[in-house]
Motif scaffolding. Structure first.
Motif, PDB file in Angstrom:
ATOM      1  N   ARG A 149       0.842  -1.192   0.000  1.00 30.35           N
ATOM      2  CA  ARG A 149       0.000   0.000   0.000  1.00 30.35           C
ATOM      3  C   ARG A 149       0.885   1.253   0.000  1.00 30.35           C
ATOM      4  NH1 ARG A 149      -4.896   1.948   4.136  1.00 30.35           N
ATOM      5  NH2 ARG A 149      -5.844   3.237   2.512  1.00 30.35           N
ATOM      6  N   ALA A 150       1.198   1.711  -1.200  1.00 33.45           N
ATOM      7  CA  ALA A 150       2.147   2.828  -1.312  1.00 33.45           C
ATOM      8  C   ALA A 150       1.467   4.173  -1.105  1.00 33.45           C
ATOM      9  CB  ALA A 150       2.829   2.787  -2.672  1.00 33.45           C
ATOM     10  N   ARG A 151       0.236   4.341  -1.601  1.00 36.83           N
ATOM     11  CA  ARG A 151      -0.465   5.625  -1.505  1.00 36.83           C
ATOM     12  C   ARG A 151      -1.745   5.486  -0.682  1.00 36.83           C
ATOM     13  NH1 ARG A 151       1.527   5.347  -6.727  1.00 36.83           N
ATOM     14  NH2 ARG A 151      -0.253   4.009  -7.177  1.00 36.83           N
ATOM     15  N   ARG A 152      -2.202   6.579  -0.166  1.00 34.25           N
ATOM     16  CA  ARG A 152      -3.437   6.603   0.632  1.00 34.25           C
ATOM     17  C   ARG A 152      -4.629   6.056  -0.173  1.00 34.25           C
ATOM     18  NH1 ARG A 152      -7.739   6.526   2.253  1.00 34.25           N
ATOM     19  NH2 ARG A 152      -8.889   7.838   3.749  1.00 34.25           N
ATOM     20  N   SER A 153      -4.597   6.299  -1.485  1.00 32.64           N
ATOM     21  CA  SER A 153      -5.727   5.882  -2.333  1.00 32.64           C
ATOM     22  C   SER A 153      -5.680   4.395  -2.705  1.00 32.64           C
ATOM     23  CB  SER A 153      -5.749   6.734  -3.611  1.00 32.64           C
ATOM     24  OG  SER A 153      -4.465   6.681  -4.220  1.00 32.64           O
ATOM     25  N   ASP A 154      -4.534   3.717  -2.394  1.00 34.88           N
ATOM     26  CA  ASP A 154      -4.437   2.275  -2.695  1.00 34.88           C
ATOM     27  C   ASP A 154      -5.231   1.480  -1.647  1.00 34.88           C
ATOM     28  OD1 ASP A 154      -2.667   2.871  -4.702  1.00 34.88           O
ATOM     29  OD2 ASP A 154      -0.873   2.425  -3.501  1.00 34.88           O
ATOM     30  N   PRO A 155      -5.980   0.480  -2.088  1.00 39.18           N
ATOM     31  CA  PRO A 155      -6.605  -0.387  -1.087  1.00 39.18           C
ATOM     32  C   PRO A 155      -5.515  -1.185  -0.354  1.00 39.18           C
ATOM     33  CG  PRO A 155      -7.466  -0.822  -3.310  1.00 39.18           C
ATOM     34  CD  PRO A 155      -6.298   0.086  -3.465  1.00 39.18           C
ATOM     35  N   GLY A 156      -5.725  -1.466   0.904  1.00 41.36           N
ATOM     36  CA  GLY A 156      -4.732  -2.216   1.684  1.00 41.36           C
ATOM     37  C   GLY A 156      -5.206  -3.622   1.991  1.00 41.36           C
ATOM     38  N   ASN A 157      -4.314  -4.410   2.566  1.00 42.18           N
ATOM     39  CA  ASN A 157      -4.668  -5.769   2.969  1.00 42.18           C
ATOM     40  C   ASN A 157      -4.326  -5.955   4.451  1.00 42.18           C
ATOM     41  OD1 ASN A 157      -5.073  -8.427   3.378  1.00 42.18           O
ATOM     42  ND2 ASN A 157      -3.566  -9.163   1.893  1.00 42.18           N
ATOM     43  N   PRO A 158      -5.339  -5.864   5.312  1.00 41.49           N
ATOM     44  CA  PRO A 158      -5.064  -5.971   6.751  1.00 41.49           C
ATOM     45  C   PRO A 158      -4.457  -7.316   7.149  1.00 41.49           C
ATOM     46  CG  PRO A 158      -7.400  -5.485   6.334  1.00 41.49           C
ATOM     47  CD  PRO A 158      -6.767  -5.704   5.013  1.00 41.49           C
ATOM     48  N   ASP A 159      -4.699  -8.348   6.335  1.00 45.80           N
ATOM     49  CA  ASP A 159      -4.189  -9.677   6.691  1.00 45.80           C
ATOM     50  C   ASP A 159      -2.661  -9.737   6.722  1.00 45.80           C
ATOM     51  OD1 ASP A 159      -6.792 -10.490   6.814  1.00 45.80           O
ATOM     52  OD2 ASP A 159      -6.839 -11.219   4.741  1.00 45.80           O
ATOM     53  N   VAL A 160      -2.005  -8.812   6.032  1.00 46.11           N
ATOM     54  CA  VAL A 160      -0.542  -8.840   6.034  1.00 46.11           C
ATOM     55  C   VAL A 160       0.028  -7.634   6.808  1.00 46.11           C
ATOM     56  CG1 VAL A 160      -0.395 -10.084   3.838  1.00 46.11           C
ATOM     57  CG2 VAL A 160      -0.374  -7.575   3.832  1.00 46.11           C
ATOM     58  N   CYS A 161      -0.828  -6.988   7.591  1.00 45.39           N
ATOM     59  CA  CYS A 161      -0.402  -5.770   8.280  1.00 45.39           C
ATOM     60  C   CYS A 161      -0.314  -6.006   9.796  1.00 45.39           C
ATOM     61  CB  CYS A 161      -1.381  -4.631   7.975  1.00 45.39           C
ATOM     62  SG  CYS A 161      -0.964  -3.137   8.870  1.00 45.39           S
ATOM     63  N   ASN A 162       0.859  -5.696  10.330  1.00 46.60           N
ATOM     64  CA  ASN A 162       1.112  -5.893  11.766  1.00 46.60           C
ATOM     65  C   ASN A 162       0.265  -4.953  12.632  1.00 46.60           C
ATOM     66  OD1 ASN A 162       2.434  -6.987  14.006  1.00 46.60           O
ATOM     67  ND2 ASN A 162       4.008  -5.403  13.974  1.00 46.60           N
ATOM     68  N   VAL A 163      -0.062  -3.776  12.082  1.00 52.92           N
ATOM     69  CA  VAL A 163      -0.912  -2.843  12.842  1.00 52.92           C
ATOM     70  C   VAL A 163      -2.283  -3.495  13.061  1.00 52.92           C
ATOM     71  CG1 VAL A 163      -1.994  -0.546  12.860  1.00 52.92           C
ATOM     72  CG2 VAL A 163       0.292  -0.842  11.893  1.00 52.92           C
ATOM     73  N   PHE A 164      -2.776  -4.146  12.031  1.00 54.72           N
ATOM     74  CA  PHE A 164      -4.088  -4.802  12.155  1.00 54.72           C
ATOM     75  C   PHE A 164      -4.022  -5.952  13.164  1.00 54.72           C
ATOM     76  CE2 PHE A 164      -7.562  -7.634  10.616  1.00 54.72           C
ATOM     77  CZ  PHE A 164      -8.609  -6.772  10.904  1.00 54.72           C
ATOM     78  N   THR A 165      -2.936  -6.711  13.155  1.00 58.38           N
ATOM     79  CA  THR A 165      -2.762  -7.796  14.133  1.00 58.38           C
ATOM     80  C   THR A 165      -2.870  -7.229  15.554  1.00 58.38           C
ATOM     81  OG1 THR A 165      -1.246  -8.851  12.602  1.00 58.38           O
ATOM     82  CG2 THR A 165      -1.206  -9.671  14.850  1.00 58.38           C
ATOM     83  N   MET A 166      -2.236  -6.083  15.763  1.00 60.04           N
ATOM     84  CA  MET A 166      -2.257  -5.453  17.085  1.00 60.04           C
ATOM     85  C   MET A 166      -3.657  -4.906  17.412  1.00 60.04           C
ATOM     86  SD  MET A 166       0.572  -5.750  18.605  1.00 60.04           S
ATOM     87  CE  MET A 166       2.333  -5.769  18.535  1.00 60.04           C
ATOM     88  N   HIS A 167      -4.336  -4.375  16.383  1.00 60.74           N
ATOM     89  CA  HIS A 167      -5.706  -3.900  16.607  1.00 60.74           C
ATOM     90  C   HIS A 167      -6.559  -5.040  17.170  1.00 60.74           C
ATOM     91  CE1 HIS A 167      -6.414   0.206  15.396  1.00 60.74           C
ATOM     92  NE2 HIS A 167      -5.712   0.065  14.284  1.00 60.74           N
ATOM     93  N   LYS A 168      -6.345  -6.247  16.631  1.00 55.91           N
ATOM     94  CA  LYS A 168      -7.174  -7.381  17.058  1.00 55.91           C
ATOM     95  C   LYS A 168      -6.968  -7.689  18.541  1.00 55.91           C
ATOM     96  CE  LYS A 168      -6.144  -9.917  13.267  1.00 55.91           C
ATOM     97  NZ  LYS A 168      -6.059 -11.034  12.367  1.00 55.91           N
ATOM     98  N   ILE A 169      -5.832  -7.275  19.081  1.00 54.32           N
ATOM     99  CA  ILE A 169      -5.563  -7.528  20.505  1.00 54.32           C
ATOM    100  C   ILE A 169      -6.050  -6.362  21.374  1.00 54.32           C
ATOM    101  CG2 ILE A 169      -3.732  -8.011  22.203  1.00 54.32           C
ATOM    102  CD1 ILE A 169      -2.054  -9.115  19.829  1.00 54.32           C
TER     103      ILE A 169
END
Ligand code: SF4
Length: 333
Positions: free
Chosen positions: A231-251
């Motif tokens: 996810r290089a730009r703000r307008s790019d869709p992201g993939n939470p499954d490969v994002c460590n921030v999302f892993t932490m959100h789940k906790i």
């Protein structure tokens, strides 16, 4: 079950004095220590300073690191009136048992352990005798207190299996049953990655978030976290499954927020900066009671040392009894 509603059977775990603890230490170990304290009547947690000597090259910070770690354990919820919290070297009987165990341990078994091979790679200039015997000392730590349950990360499984084998060998050699084979309790938490999003969180890699950091420092570290690399730009869709921030959100975040981020990230409805701000806020909210308790303990360092000294005395009573039984089983005059 005991009259307190807690389970019987002793729990033991130890960790090297690494100073201020980080999120990885908390999620991988300390959180579990506290949960087991609530579940079992008899819990013992040791700051294993002798183990640290196999790898540290200077002991200059050992005392301060021991203190800071104890402070974090107490702030995280370990209660000295329920758990024994102590420093390994305060109970020298562990070194006696280590010596007795070394007589029933084939050397090849130690040099074959993957953890030993890894250490040789990490510190080829300091392959000391203590390093080879590290698992024997760990077995002595556990067996000395006749622990039945040892909460550890899955990477420690070979060491617990090794402990069971040493205990079996000892009991077999001396035709006794004084020592107990422990069971491993694998921690449920997945590997906690550092802010680089690649390596396990670790102080030495400087990719950690300290529990005792201020809210501002915590926010700063969170904003440095690496996210979905595609996810290089703000307008790019992201993939939470490969994002460590999302892993932490789940906790640390609420189910609604996790759901919202999971949806919005995939359609570029939320940017990484905002996503991290939400995480930093939630993390700081979660850590607020910890920080309050830490500040209270830190007001009186003598009280922290009293906890450790008292824990050492209580641990020594158990250790002396075990060593007496061990010596009798061996047939020492
Ligand atoms: S929006 Fe959040 S979950 Fe998605 S890539 Fe960015 S930081 Fe990760």
């Amino acid at each position: 079950m005991t009259e307190t509603g807690k389970k019987q059977g002793r729990v033991f775990s130890g960790a090297r004095p690494t100073g201020r603890q980080h999120l990885g230490n908390y999620l991988g170990a300390i959180k579990n220590y506290v949960a087991l304290q609530d579940e079992y009547k008899d819990t013992i947690y040791s700051i294993v300073d002798i183990h640290a000597l196999t790898t540290v090259e200077t002991t200059q910070n050992l005392k301060q690191n021991t203190y800071e770690m104890a402070l974090d354990w107490l702030a995280a919820g370990l209660r000295p009136d329920e758990s024994i919290i102590f420093i390994q070297s305060h109970v020298p009987e562990v070194m006696e048992l280590h010596t007795f165990f070394s007589m029933v341990t084939p050397l090849g078994k130690l040099t074959d352990l993957p953890t030993f091979k890894e250490k040789i790679r990490q510190q080829p200039h300091n392959v000391n005798y203590g390093l080879v015997g590290y698992p024997v000392l760990m077995a002595a730590d556990i067996a000395l207190y006749k622990a039945v349950l040892v909460p550890v990360g899955i990477d420690q499984a070979p060491h617990i299996e090794f402990t069971r084998e040493v205990v079996r060998s000892f009991n077999y050699r001396y035709k006794t049953d004084v020592l107990v084979e422990p069971q491993m309790k694998a921690t449920q938490v997945p590997k906690v990655l550092g802010i680089d999003g690649v390596s396990k969180m670790s102080k030495s890699l400087n990719n950690h978030i300290e529990l005792a950091a201020t809210p501002e420092e915590t926010q700063k570290r969170v904003m440095q976290m690496v996210t979905d690399p595609q996810r290089a730009r703000r307008s790019d869709p992201g993939n939470p499954d490969v994002c460590n921030v999302f892993t932490m959100h789940k906790i640390f975040s609420s189910a609604e927020e996790v759901e919202m981020i999971n949806t919005e990230c995939r359609r570029a409805g939320i940017g990484c900066v905002d996503c991290k701000k939400i995480f930093a806020r939630n993390l700081n909210d979660n850590l607020a009671p910890f920080r309050e308790r830490r500040a209270a303990w830190a007001q009186n360092p003598d009280q922290v040392w009293d906890v450790l000294n008292d824990g050492g005395k209580r641990a020594k009573v158990i250790a002396e009894q075990t060593i007496a039984e061990v010596k009798e089983a061996i047939g020492l005059p």
